[in-house]
Design an enzyme around this catalytic site. Structure first.
Site, PDB file in Angstrom:
ATOM      1  N   PHE A 189      11.978   0.294   1.841  1.00 12.86           N
ATOM      2  CA  PHE A 189      11.145   1.229   1.607  1.00 12.86           C
ATOM      3  C   PHE A 189      11.071   1.685  -0.561  1.00 12.86           C
ATOM      4  O   PHE A 189      10.889   2.473  -0.818  1.00 12.86           O
ATOM      5  CB  PHE A 189      11.910   2.777   1.320  1.00 12.86           C
ATOM      6  CG  PHE A 189      13.247   2.516   1.654  1.00 12.86           C
ATOM      7  CD1 PHE A 189      13.760   3.007   0.025  1.00 12.86           C
ATOM      8  CD2 PHE A 189      14.278   2.394   2.783  1.00 12.86           C
ATOM      9  CE1 PHE A 189      15.281   2.817   0.550  1.00 12.86           C
ATOM     10  CE2 PHE A 189      15.509   2.248   3.214  1.00 12.86           C
ATOM     11  CZ  PHE A 189      16.700   2.677   1.376  1.00 12.86           C
ATOM     12  N   LYS A 200      14.922   8.403   8.460  1.00 13.22           N
ATOM     13  CA  LYS A 200      15.866   7.552   7.796  1.00 13.22           C
ATOM     14  C   LYS A 200      16.779   6.757   8.851  1.00 13.22           C
ATOM     15  O   LYS A 200      17.450   7.645   9.921  1.00 13.22           O
ATOM     16  CB  LYS A 200      17.806   8.621   7.555  1.00 13.22           C
ATOM     17  CG  LYS A 200      18.983   8.713   7.050  1.00 13.22           C
ATOM     18  CD  LYS A 200      19.406   9.940   5.934  1.00 13.22           C
ATOM     19  CE  LYS A 200      20.664   9.295   5.775  1.00 13.22           C
ATOM     20  NZ  LYS A 200      21.825   8.721   6.143  1.00 13.22           N
TER      21      LYS A 200
HETATM   22  P1  AMP Z   1      23.913   8.088   3.193  1.00  8.03           P
HETATM   23  O1  AMP Z   1      24.718   7.260   3.482  1.00  8.03           O
HETATM   24  O2  AMP Z   1      24.624   9.429   4.622  1.00  8.03           O
HETATM   25  O3  AMP Z   1      24.079   9.245   1.733  1.00  8.03           O
HETATM   26  O4  AMP Z   1      22.108   8.372   3.230  1.00  8.03           O
HETATM   27  C1  AMP Z   1      21.869   8.133   2.150  1.00  8.03           C
HETATM   28  C2  AMP Z   1      21.584   6.220   2.801  1.00  8.03           C
HETATM   29  O5  AMP Z   1      20.463   6.058   4.070  1.00  8.03           O
HETATM   30  C3  AMP Z   1      20.766   4.848   1.902  1.00  8.03           C
HETATM   31  O6  AMP Z   1      22.071   3.994   1.168  1.00  8.03           O
HETATM   32  C4  AMP Z   1      20.254   4.316   3.074  1.00  8.03           C
HETATM   33  O7  AMP Z   1      21.037   3.318   3.953  1.00  8.03           O
HETATM   34  C5  AMP Z   1      19.968   4.354   4.083  1.00  8.03           C
HETATM   35  N1  AMP Z   1      18.577   4.857   4.347  1.00  8.03           N
HETATM   36  C6  AMP Z   1      18.041   5.257   5.357  1.00  8.03           C
HETATM   37  N2  AMP Z   1      16.110   5.120   5.578  1.00  8.03           N
HETATM   38  C7  AMP Z   1      16.434   5.107   4.554  1.00  8.03           C
HETATM   39  C8  AMP Z   1      15.017   5.589   3.808  1.00  8.03           C
HETATM   40  N3  AMP Z   1      14.027   5.530   4.645  1.00  8.03           N
HETATM   41  N4  AMP Z   1      14.714   6.062   2.018  1.00  8.03           N
HETATM   42  C9  AMP Z   1      16.836   5.914   1.630  1.00  8.03           C
HETATM   43  N5  AMP Z   1      17.597   5.132   2.389  1.00  8.03           N
HETATM   44  C10 AMP Z   1      17.857   5.000   3.665  1.00  8.03           C
END
Ligand code: AMP
Length: 556
Positions: free
Chosen positions: A338, A250
């Site tokens: 991704f 992530k």
């Molecule tokens: P959150 O903002 O905590 O809800 O996490 C989702 C966000 O993680 C997504 O909107 C992306 O911006 C980010 N992200 C980072 N790495 C990835 C990944 N490998 N796959 C999908 N989202 C990712």
């Protein structure tokens, strides 16, 4: 053709209703009566306080200053008086209405404003740039005010400010479109996720009904709502549910959706704003290393010496419209791709993730600035833990566990993507200031300024918290804090430091905005810590340590 007065009167009738069902029904029948496609388009957007869909680069660029200026010229009332009126009412719409009402008693003749005319003027305003554009904008606004009746002035002003105060959000508009033409809300929702334009969805619903909406497809250079992740309960439960998971880092950056085709590249942020001009080197690189006409999904990370830089740097890049060259050197960006949603005329969101990834891998040539994110397919908890620790050691946020058989569902925060990251510990901070709310909340203190302590017991501000409160809590807190008000200036209040709040937050950032040198990202009120005195609040040392821990190895 719909007049702006009819629209304004309709808005005013909505303000008297509090039931969302009733508001939805009224909007549905209002929409159904509109014949003209462009009127329908405009009304749908205007009801939500929008002039353009969020991804459209155009914007009015009218701040409160220009509105004051225009009102002053149109009505002959001094700015200080307008400001006083605003202080009393908390709503520039009402102020404009009052001023125009006074003035109108003198005017005899006026041409009627139509929705179409307002749209034309807005489009002209948003096309203005450079020298003299402010003056011209004021002139156009003055014309608008002079042509409006009091009630029109109220809604024109609110529309320009992007705040209609009707309680009409996307959910209501979706249901109203569904109700107007007898279509399911789910289908309208799907059409919206794909087009991100309720105006367009309404026109298709009106002219082609359910079938038309079903046929709507993703299009190049029109952003699609991004698929989102849920928090994983544990690695164990994720594997139990998905059998095998696709594990990716992530990344600690910001989401980008990249459209490449018809000779151009467009890049959208998570909020679907067009950020293409902020990322010229990525635009060039996409053209070099990506084959085919495609829509790609990924994360842009600001990298220095192989490690991600704090999140705020990349946001700074996004905001930056000038001197991009200088920023390029300071903040180099790498995009980790991704997902892929579209290729060579074909929408592929319904294909399973493993097929989409195979396509993605086949069309991207790995480069220094763009690469496909590594993915490991596994059913082993230990393996996921290992990748998780690697991601944290590398300075990223954690891992994503993805269901390999899942489609890409735009806008969905579903169980097919699960995120795992360390939880930041809550902070206990001293409340040192606040701000009175707006509109319905103008009698409540609705945001609070927070501070930590230094070794001398001095209080250093670290941010403001305005979310996480229920209305009842705000009522209670307002009563509690009123006796602590030391002084007020406009809406801004300074308190005698006495109470401590426990707040959660997503991240600590370095920031010159506060004297502590830090700022909390997305702070959220958890509870009033009446049990804690201000001497027991968290210190700047602790915040500095937590800040550092974000970049070193983060552990659950
Ligand atoms: P959150 O903002 O905590 O809800 O996490 C989702 C966000 O993680 C997504 O909107 C992306 O911006 C980010 N992200 C980072 N790495 C990835 C990944 N490998 N796959 C999908 N989202 C990712």
């Amino acid at each position: 053709m719909l007049t702006f007065k009819e629209f304004a009167e309709f808005c005013s009738s909505l303000e008297k209703i509090s039931s969302t069902l009733e508001i939805t029904a009224k909007i549905a029948s209002f929409l159904r009566k509109i014949d003209d496609d462009s009127d329908l388009y405009n009304v749908v957007l205007f009801l939500m306080g929008k002039v353009y869909p969020s991804w459209d680069e155009r914007e009015l660029g009218i701040g409160i200053g220009l509105l004051y200026e225009a009102l002053k010229i149109a009505t002959g009332v001094e700015k200080s008086k307008i400001e006083n009126l605003l202080r009393e009412t908390g709503d520039l719409g009402i102020v404009a209405e009052t001023l125009i009402r006074k003035k109108k008693q003198l005017t005899l003749f006026q041409e009627e404003l139509t929705i179409r005319k307002v749209r034309e003027i807005f489009d002209e305003i948003s096309s203005l740039t450079g020298e003299g554009s402010q003056k011209r904008k004021v002139k156009l606004l003055v014309d608008l005010y002079i042509a409006s009746t009091p009630i029109e002035a109220r809604y024109l002003t609110r529309l320009i400010l992007g705040e209609m105060r009707l309680g009409v959000g996307e959910g209501i508009i979706r249901d109203a479109i569904a109700k107007a033409w007898g279509i399911s809300s789910e289908l309208v929702e799907r059409a919206y996720m794909i087009t991100n334009d309720f105006g367009r969805v309404a026109i298709v619903a009106k002219n082609e009904g359910r079938k038309g909406l079903e046929k709507l497809k993703i299009q190049l250079h029109i952003p699609v709502k991004m698929m989102l992740a849920q928090v994983a309960e544990s690695i164990d439960s994720a594997i139990r549910e998905m059998k095998k998971v696709g594990v990716e880092w992530k990344f600690d950056g910001t989401r980008v959706q990249i459209h490449w085709g018809n000779g151009k590249v467009t890049i959208y942020s998570r909020r679907l704003e067009n950020v293409t001009s902020a990322l010229p080197e990525i635009v060039d690189e996409v053209k070099k290393v990506v084959k085919g006409e495609v829509i790609l999904d990924g994360e842009a990370v600001a990298i220095k010496d192989g490690r991600p830089m704090p999140f705020q740097h990349i946001l700074r890049r996004f905001r930056r419209k000038h001197e991009i060259g200088k920023m390029l050197e300071k903040i180099p960006i790498k995009v980790y791709l991704f997902d892929i949603l579209y290729i060579n005329g074909e929408e592929i969101i319904d294909k399973p993730l493993k097929e989409r990834r195979a396509i993605l891998e086949s069309i991207v040539e790995k480069s220094e600035k763009i690469t496909v994110a590594d993915q490991v397919v596994t059913d082993s908890v230990e393996k996921v833990e290992e990748i998780y620790n690697q991601a944290l050691d590398a300075g990223h946020e954690g891992v994503m566990m993805k269901n390999l058989n899942s489609p890409y569902i735009p806008g969905k925060r579903g169980k097919n993507w699960l995120k795992l990251k360390p939880v930041m510990e809550n902070l206990d901070l001293v409340v040192v200031g606040g701000e009175w709310g707006e509109g319905k909340r103008s009698h409540l203190i609705s945001s609070f300024e927070l501070a930590c302590r230094d070794e001398y017991g001095r209080l250093l501000r670290v941010g403001k918290v305005a979310t996480g409160f229920t209305d009842d809590e705000l009522e209670e807190l307002t009563e509690l804090f009123k006796p602590l008000i030391e002084y007020q200036e406009g809406k801004v209040i300074k308190f005698r430091p006495y109470y401590v709040f426990e707040v959660a937050y997503q991240e600590i950032q370095k920031s010159p905005k506060y004297e502590s040198g830090f700022a909390l990202r997305f702070p959220r009120f958890i509870r009033l810590r009446e049990d804690k005195s201000i001497e027991e609040a968290d210190t700047i040392e602790r915040i500095a340590k937590l800040y550092e821990s974000q970049f070193k190895s983060k552990r659950l």
